[in-house]
Structures are given as C-alpha cells and as structure tokens.
Design a protein around this motif. Structure first.
Motif, PDB file in Angstrom:
ATOM      1  N   ARG A  12       0.846  -1.199   0.000  1.00 46.69           N
ATOM      2  CA  ARG A  12       0.000   0.000   0.000  1.00 46.69           C
ATOM      3  C   ARG A  12       0.874   1.239   0.000  1.00 46.69           C
ATOM      4  NH1 ARG A  12      -2.603  -3.496   3.630  1.00 46.69           N
ATOM      5  NH2 ARG A  12      -1.410  -2.654   5.366  1.00 46.69           N
ATOM      6  N   TRP A  13       0.405   2.270  -0.668  1.00 45.16           N
ATOM      7  CA  TRP A  13       1.011   3.595  -0.549  1.00 45.16           C
ATOM      8  C   TRP A  13      -0.089   4.467   0.024  1.00 45.16           C
ATOM      9  CZ3 TRP A  13       1.772   0.784  -5.154  1.00 45.16           C
ATOM     10  CH2 TRP A  13       3.088   0.428  -5.424  1.00 45.16           C
ATOM     11  N   GLY A  14       0.018   4.858   1.280  1.00 42.30           N
ATOM     12  CA  GLY A  14      -1.087   5.576   1.921  1.00 42.30           C
ATOM     13  C   GLY A  14      -2.320   4.696   1.882  1.00 42.30           C
ATOM     14  N   ASN A  15      -3.419   5.232   1.359  1.00 43.55           N
ATOM     15  CA  ASN A  15      -4.652   4.449   1.271  1.00 43.55           C
ATOM     16  C   ASN A  15      -4.723   3.623   0.001  1.00 43.55           C
ATOM     17  OD1 ASN A  15      -5.721   5.331   3.655  1.00 43.55           O
ATOM     18  ND2 ASN A  15      -6.700   7.135   2.707  1.00 43.55           N
ATOM     19  N   PHE A  16      -3.795   3.875  -0.917  1.00 41.26           N
ATOM     20  CA  PHE A  16      -3.883   3.198  -2.213  1.00 41.26           C
ATOM     21  C   PHE A  16      -3.315   1.774  -2.120  1.00 41.26           C
ATOM     22  CE2 PHE A  16      -2.407   1.917  -6.364  1.00 41.26           C
ATOM     23  CZ  PHE A  16      -3.541   2.167  -7.127  1.00 41.26           C
ATOM     24  N   VAL A  17      -4.138   0.814  -2.565  1.00 38.75           N
ATOM     25  CA  VAL A  17      -3.715  -0.579  -2.504  1.00 38.75           C
ATOM     26  C   VAL A  17      -3.125  -0.992  -3.857  1.00 38.75           C
ATOM     27  CG1 VAL A  17      -4.497  -2.953  -2.107  1.00 38.75           C
ATOM     28  CG2 VAL A  17      -5.539  -1.057  -0.835  1.00 38.75           C
ATOM     29  N   GLY A  18      -1.825  -1.243  -3.882  1.00 39.40           N
ATOM     30  CA  GLY A  18      -1.167  -1.665  -5.127  1.00 39.40           C
ATOM     31  C   GLY A  18      -1.304  -3.161  -5.329  1.00 39.40           C
ATOM     32  N   VAL A  19      -1.092  -3.937  -4.250  1.00 41.45           N
ATOM     33  CA  VAL A  19      -1.214  -5.400  -4.293  1.00 41.45           C
ATOM     34  C   VAL A  19      -1.887  -5.847  -3.002  1.00 41.45           C
ATOM     35  CG1 VAL A  19       0.053  -7.602  -4.333  1.00 41.45           C
ATOM     36  CG2 VAL A  19       0.877  -5.671  -5.696  1.00 41.45           C
ATOM     37  N   GLY A  36      -2.048  -9.082 -16.572  1.00 42.83           N
ATOM     38  CA  GLY A  36      -3.166  -8.205 -16.234  1.00 42.83           C
ATOM     39  C   GLY A  36      -3.006  -6.871 -16.918  1.00 42.83           C
ATOM     40  N   PRO A  37      -4.053  -6.050 -16.887  1.00 43.36           N
ATOM     41  CA  PRO A  37      -3.986  -4.758 -17.566  1.00 43.36           C
ATOM     42  C   PRO A  37      -3.040  -3.801 -16.840  1.00 43.36           C
ATOM     43  CG  PRO A  37      -6.039  -4.962 -16.350  1.00 43.36           C
ATOM     44  CD  PRO A  37      -5.334  -6.273 -16.221  1.00 43.36           C
ATOM     45  N   SER A  38      -2.749  -2.693 -17.491  1.00 41.98           N
ATOM     46  CA  SER A  38      -1.857  -1.687 -16.909  1.00 41.98           C
ATOM     47  C   SER A  38      -2.356  -1.266 -15.529  1.00 41.98           C
ATOM     48  CB  SER A  38      -1.835  -0.493 -17.864  1.00 41.98           C
ATOM     49  OG  SER A  38      -0.959   0.467 -17.366  1.00 41.98           O
ATOM     50  N   GLY A  39      -1.440  -1.230 -14.572  1.00 41.57           N
ATOM     51  CA  GLY A  39      -1.792  -0.754 -13.233  1.00 41.57           C
ATOM     52  C   GLY A  39      -2.375  -1.818 -12.313  1.00 41.57           C
ATOM     53  N   CYS A  40      -2.372  -3.097 -12.731  1.00 41.39           N
ATOM     54  CA  CYS A  40      -3.017  -4.140 -11.918  1.00 41.39           C
ATOM     55  C   CYS A  40      -2.133  -4.626 -10.777  1.00 41.39           C
ATOM     56  CB  CYS A  40      -3.451  -5.315 -12.779  1.00 41.39           C
ATOM     57  SG  CYS A  40      -2.064  -6.301 -13.359  1.00 41.39           S
ATOM     58  N   GLY A  41      -0.856  -4.227 -10.768  1.00 39.66           N
ATOM     59  CA  GLY A  41       0.014  -4.589  -9.645  1.00 39.66           C
ATOM     60  C   GLY A  41       1.041  -5.656  -9.962  1.00 39.66           C
ATOM     61  N   LYS A  42       1.160  -6.028 -11.243  1.00 40.54           N
ATOM     62  CA  LYS A  42       2.085  -7.118 -11.566  1.00 40.54           C
ATOM     63  C   LYS A  42       3.556  -6.707 -11.406  1.00 40.54           C
ATOM     64  CE  LYS A  42       1.045  -6.354 -16.462  1.00 40.54           C
ATOM     65  NZ  LYS A  42       0.359  -5.048 -16.265  1.00 40.54           N
ATOM     66  N   THR A  43       3.888  -5.494 -11.861  1.00 40.51           N
ATOM     67  CA  THR A  43       5.280  -5.050 -11.714  1.00 40.51           C
ATOM     68  C   THR A  43       5.632  -4.872 -10.240  1.00 40.51           C
ATOM     69  OG1 THR A  43       5.254  -3.983 -13.869  1.00 40.51           O
ATOM     70  CG2 THR A  43       6.920  -3.218 -12.322  1.00 40.51           C
ATOM     71  N   THR A  44       4.692  -4.336  -9.481  1.00 40.89           N
ATOM     72  CA  THR A  44       4.941  -4.146  -8.045  1.00 40.89           C
ATOM     73  C   THR A  44       5.211  -5.503  -7.387  1.00 40.89           C
ATOM     74  OG1 THR A  44       3.501  -2.230  -8.071  1.00 40.89           O
ATOM     75  CG2 THR A  44       3.964  -3.198  -5.920  1.00 40.89           C
ATOM     76  N   THR A  45       4.438  -6.511  -7.744  1.00 41.34           N
ATOM     77  CA  THR A  45       4.647  -7.854  -7.177  1.00 41.34           C
ATOM     78  C   THR A  45       6.054  -8.348  -7.510  1.00 41.34           C
ATOM     79  OG1 THR A  45       2.302  -8.309  -7.476  1.00 41.34           O
ATOM     80  CG2 THR A  45       3.730 -10.220  -7.133  1.00 41.34           C
ATOM     81  N   ASP A 158      10.453  -8.448 -16.825  1.00 37.05           N
ATOM     82  CA  ASP A 158       9.359  -7.467 -16.849  1.00 37.05           C
ATOM     83  C   ASP A 158       9.126  -7.005 -18.278  1.00 37.05           C
ATOM     84  OD1 ASP A 158       7.422  -5.671 -16.282  1.00 37.05           O
ATOM     85  OD2 ASP A 158       8.643  -4.384 -15.010  1.00 37.05           O
ATOM     86  N   GLU A 159       8.082  -7.511 -18.907  1.00 32.40           N
ATOM     87  CA  GLU A 159       7.722  -7.142 -20.280  1.00 32.40           C
ATOM     88  C   GLU A 159       8.938  -7.095 -21.202  1.00 32.40           C
ATOM     89  OE1 GLU A 159       4.460  -5.439 -21.174  1.00 32.40           O
ATOM     90  OE2 GLU A 159       3.575  -5.232 -19.191  1.00 32.40           O
ATOM     91  N   PRO A 160       9.736  -8.168 -21.253  1.00 30.65           N
ATOM     92  CA  PRO A 160      10.991  -8.073 -22.013  1.00 30.65           C
ATOM     93  C   PRO A 160      10.785  -7.936 -23.517  1.00 30.65           C
ATOM     94  CG  PRO A 160      10.611 -10.331 -21.332  1.00 30.65           C
ATOM     95  CD  PRO A 160       9.545  -9.499 -20.671  1.00 30.65           C
TER      96      PRO A 160
HETATM   97  P1  ATP Z   1       1.967  -1.656 -16.124  1.00 26.49           P
HETATM   98  O1  ATP Z   1       1.626  -2.778 -17.040  1.00 26.49           O
HETATM   99  O2  ATP Z   1       1.389  -0.352 -16.574  1.00 26.49           O
HETATM  100  O3  ATP Z   1       3.413  -1.583 -15.768  1.00 26.49           O
HETATM  101  P2  ATP Z   1       1.430  -2.939 -13.573  1.00 26.49           P
HETATM  102  O4  ATP Z   1       0.349  -3.938 -13.503  1.00 26.49           O
HETATM  103  O5  ATP Z   1       2.791  -3.453 -13.632  1.00 26.49           O
HETATM  104  O6  ATP Z   1       1.145  -1.946 -14.761  1.00 26.49           O
HETATM  105  P3  ATP Z   1       2.231  -1.587 -11.188  1.00 26.49           P
HETATM  106  O7  ATP Z   1       3.406  -0.877 -11.754  1.00 26.49           O
HETATM  107  O8  ATP Z   1       2.488  -2.757 -10.336  1.00 26.49           O
HETATM  108  O9  ATP Z   1       1.212  -1.984 -12.336  1.00 26.49           O
HETATM  109  O10 ATP Z   1       1.362  -0.536 -10.369  1.00 26.49           O
HETATM  110  C1  ATP Z   1       0.211  -0.904  -9.640  1.00 26.49           C
HETATM  111  C2  ATP Z   1      -0.465   0.332  -9.125  1.00 26.49           C
HETATM  112  O11 ATP Z   1       0.322   0.913  -8.087  1.00 26.49           O
HETATM  113  C3  ATP Z   1      -0.657   1.417 -10.185  1.00 26.49           C
HETATM  114  O12 ATP Z   1      -1.940   1.969 -10.035  1.00 26.49           O
HETATM  115  C4  ATP Z   1       0.434   2.419  -9.872  1.00 26.49           C
HETATM  116  O13 ATP Z   1       0.027   3.726 -10.218  1.00 26.49           O
HETATM  117  C5  ATP Z   1       0.580   2.271  -8.368  1.00 26.49           C
HETATM  118  N1  ATP Z   1       1.952   2.598  -7.926  1.00 26.49           N
HETATM  119  C6  ATP Z   1       3.104   2.040  -8.352  1.00 26.49           C
HETATM  120  N2  ATP Z   1       4.170   2.582  -7.716  1.00 26.49           N
HETATM  121  C7  ATP Z   1       3.684   3.522  -6.876  1.00 26.49           C
HETATM  122  C8  ATP Z   1       4.262   4.439  -5.938  1.00 26.49           C
HETATM  123  N3  ATP Z   1       5.581   4.489  -5.754  1.00 26.49           N
HETATM  124  N4  ATP Z   1       3.429   5.251  -5.262  1.00 26.49           N
HETATM  125  C9  ATP Z   1       2.087   5.186  -5.425  1.00 26.49           C
HETATM  126  N5  ATP Z   1       1.474   4.356  -6.289  1.00 26.49           N
HETATM  127  C10 ATP Z   1       2.247   3.527  -7.007  1.00 26.49           C
END
Ligand code: ATP
Length: 348
Positions: A12-19, A36-45, A158-160
């Motif tokens: 989480r970043w503040g209230n925002f849930v990334g994963v 998953g689609p852009s922003g779904c949390g795969k890169t963060t994982t 990551d998306e090579p």
């Molecule tokens: P993409 O295919 O676009 O790379 P993704 O599935 O890999 O997307 P992530 O990069 O994991 O998505 O991001 C997941 C969510 O977390 C997104 O909504 C992103 O905006 C948010 N996020 C990522 N890093 C941060 C951060 N440092 N602070 C706040 N939010 C973040």
C-alpha cells in the motif's frame, strides 16, 4: 532449489492498494506469468520479489530464506527489463561479462560462460559490436544473455518483449520458451499480453486492481475462467458475454434463446467463445444481423449485434455474408459458461 513463496503479501502507498493479499507458492523451475492490464500490480509484485520494493505486509521466501530484509543483490536473482539497460560503451562480450566481474567470479571462467550464454541466444557473431550497432531484438538478446550468464536461481522478466516489433516479438518469445526449457530456472514473467502468457507459462496469475483473479495453467484459465474479468481478458477475441435470464434451463436474452442449460432461475451472464460456436445451417440459438466480417486467412470472424452486445463467431474461411444480413448462430449448451450477474463469478 528456488521455490518462491509469497505469504499474504500486501503493498500500500497511503490508502492506495497496489497489491492485496497475494498468497502463492511457485515451485522450483516453474515458469510463472503475471498477467493483467496496466496498473493491476504485476510489476509491483515482481519488484517486491526482487527486493526493489518493500511489502507493507507479508513474507517473501526464496528457497529456504525469508528475504524481506535481504538486499536485491543477495537474492540470487537475475532481472531482464523492457529497457535493456546495456552499457553503450561496452561491446556485447563485455556487457554479457559484466555481472561476472561485479560478482568477482574468477577470470578464468569468464570466457567460457560468456560464450555459452551468447550461444544460447545466438549472438556469437556479434560479440565485438557496441549496443548502438545492434537491432532492438539483438539488444534484448544481449540483456537475456547477461541474465543467463549469472546462472541465478530465479529469473525475473518485466515485459521483455514490449519494445520489439510484432515479428521479432514472436521469434524472441519462442527463444525465451526454448531457453526456459534448457535452463530450468524458476522464472517470473510480467506481461499484459495474454498471448505471451498463454504461450510461455506453466501457470498464469491473472491480476486486476491489485487482486489475484485466478491462478491456473493456460488451459485452466482459458477453459474455465473464474469470472467475467478473466473470461474477457483471455482469448482473442475475448469471450462473448451476454446478460439475460435463466428459466428452467433456458437462457433468454435479446435475439437469443439457448435451451439445455443447468442452473437456478434468475438473471445470469452467459459466455461462450467465438471458436466454439458456428454459423447455423438451419435454426440457431442467436438470430441477429451481421455487424462486421473479418478475413483471418484460416477463418472468417463474423460479428453480429444481438441486442446491445456484439457477438463474434468463427466461421469457415470461405464464409461470406453482407453487413446487415440476418444470420443464425449455433450455440449448443455444452459450450456455454454461466456467471453471476452481480459478482461476475463463475456459476457452472
Ligand atoms: P503496467 O503494465 O502499466 O506496468 P502494472 O500492472 O505493472 O502496470 P504496477 O506498476 O504494479 O502496475 O502498479 C500498480 C499500481 O500501483 C498502479 O496503479 C500504480 O500507479 C501504483 N503505484 C506504483 N508505484 C507507486 C508508488 N511508488 N506510489 C504510489 N502508487 C504507485
């Protein structure tokens, strides 16, 4: 041995849930795709597994070590990114050798290891070139060789392929598949491209909005999507989905009547794949006008407009019709999937 275990991992970043509540065991040598689609949390994982991002909660294990507090460089992983990250002043040989120097691998081993890695990605003839004198596909192969040369326990990718043109993507994808077969190293591969996921993965994790929607083999998720999100994300074209009413085993919607189904009476979302349906020779279950026709070479994709929904069906390659002409589509009950209208969850 590099089994990877994620135990209730949250970011989480503040209230925002990334994963959210990511729980998974990735067996040694598995090729796992996060899709998953852009922003779904795969890169963060993936970044949490790499150690580039700290989980807010949960544990990450690689082999028999809990690595939450282990530096990225000590996790025994190699990463490949969409931007190749090559050193422009070094030639291909030096770029591939670089991780061995950093890790202080004895000099005597360098040549053999670089040659082995470069041969695997068919770069033997380019070892003296600088990155600027290489094509995008060749650069990506240098990045792959540089990851291979380390002989790590885990590959993270990551998306090579996303910087490559369509044709190179297909050939490099085949190369990665072949490499993974030879190397047998646990691999986590991030993509938003469902075809890459289906072709490369032993198992796929489908994510949306930070939440795992389904984990399964490509066949599992294609044949038995857990919900309408997965059904509409996997497959080309996406699964046809139509809302209607199920009553005594008969599904009724606009221009649609399909008997022979099982399930409780009430509103449902019905799904079926374009390739499972066909143009009816006599009466079918959907009667609607042709909206578009696309020639695919090996088949003709016919789309009709039934009520508000566009419904695709794969017809023979010789099939032709006029836009607006009425057509009847055979949709046998056996090919249908039923989903809850409110939650989107699979019912049968
Ligand atoms: P993409 O295919 O676009 O790379 P993704 O599935 O890999 O997307 P992530 O990069 O994991 O998505 O991001 C997941 C969510 O977390 C997104 O909504 C992103 O905006 C948010 N996020 C990522 N890093 C941060 C951060 N440092 N602070 C706040 N939010 C973040």
């Amino acid at each position: 041995m590099a089994e990877i275990v994620l135990k209730n991992v949250n970011k989480r970043w503040g209230n925002f849930v990334g994963v959210k509540d990511f729980d998974l065991t990735i067996p040694d040598r598995e090729f796992l795709v996060l899709l998953g689609p852009s922003g779904c949390g795969k890169t963060t994982t993936m970044r949490m597994i790499a150690g580039l991002e700290d989980p807010t909660e949960g544990e990450i294990w690689i082999g028999d070590r809990m690595v939450n507090n282990v530096d990225p460089k000590d996790r025994d992983i190699s990463m490949v990114f969409q931007s190749y990250g090559l050193y422009p002043n070094m030639n291909v040989y030096e770029n591939i050798r670089f991780p061995l120097k950093v890790r202080k691998v004895p000099e005597a081993e360098h040549k053999e290891r670089v040659m082995r890695a470069s041969a695997m990605v068919e770069l033997d003839d380019f070892l003296h070139r600088k990155p600027a004198a290489l094509s995008g596909g060749q650069r990506q192969r240098v990045a792959l060789a540089r990851a291979i040369v380390r002989e790590p326990n885990v590959f993270l990718m990551d998306e090579p392929l996303s910087n490559l043109d369509a044709k190179l993507r297909v050939s490099t994808r085949a190369q990665i598949k072949n490499l993974s077969h030879e190397l047998k190293v646990t691999t986590i591969y991030v993509t938003h491209d469902q075809i890459e996921a289906m072709t490369l993965a032993d198992r796929v994790v489908v994510m949306e909005k930070g939440i795992v929607q389904q984990v399964g083999t490509p066949t599992d998720i294609y044949d038995n999507p857990a919900n309408t999100f997965v059904a509409s994300f996997i497959g080309n074209p996406a699964m046809n989905l139509m809302e209607g009413e199920l009553k005594d085993g008969v599904f009724t919607g606009k221009n649609v009547t399909i008997p022979g189904l099982t399930g409780s009476n009430g509103p449902v979302t019905l799904g079926f794949r374009a390739e499972d349906a066909s143009i009816a020779t006599s009466t079918g279950q959907i009667d609607a006008p042709v909206y578009s026709m696309e020639l695919l070479g090996d088949a003709t994709m016919v789309t009709v407009k039934a009520g508000g929904a566009l419904v695709a069906v794969k017809a023979d390659k010789e099939y032709r019709s006029e836009i607006g002409a009425p057509v009847s589509i055979a949709v046998p009950a056996e090919i249908c999937h039923l989903f809850d209208v409110a939650t989107g969850q699979r019912l049968t």
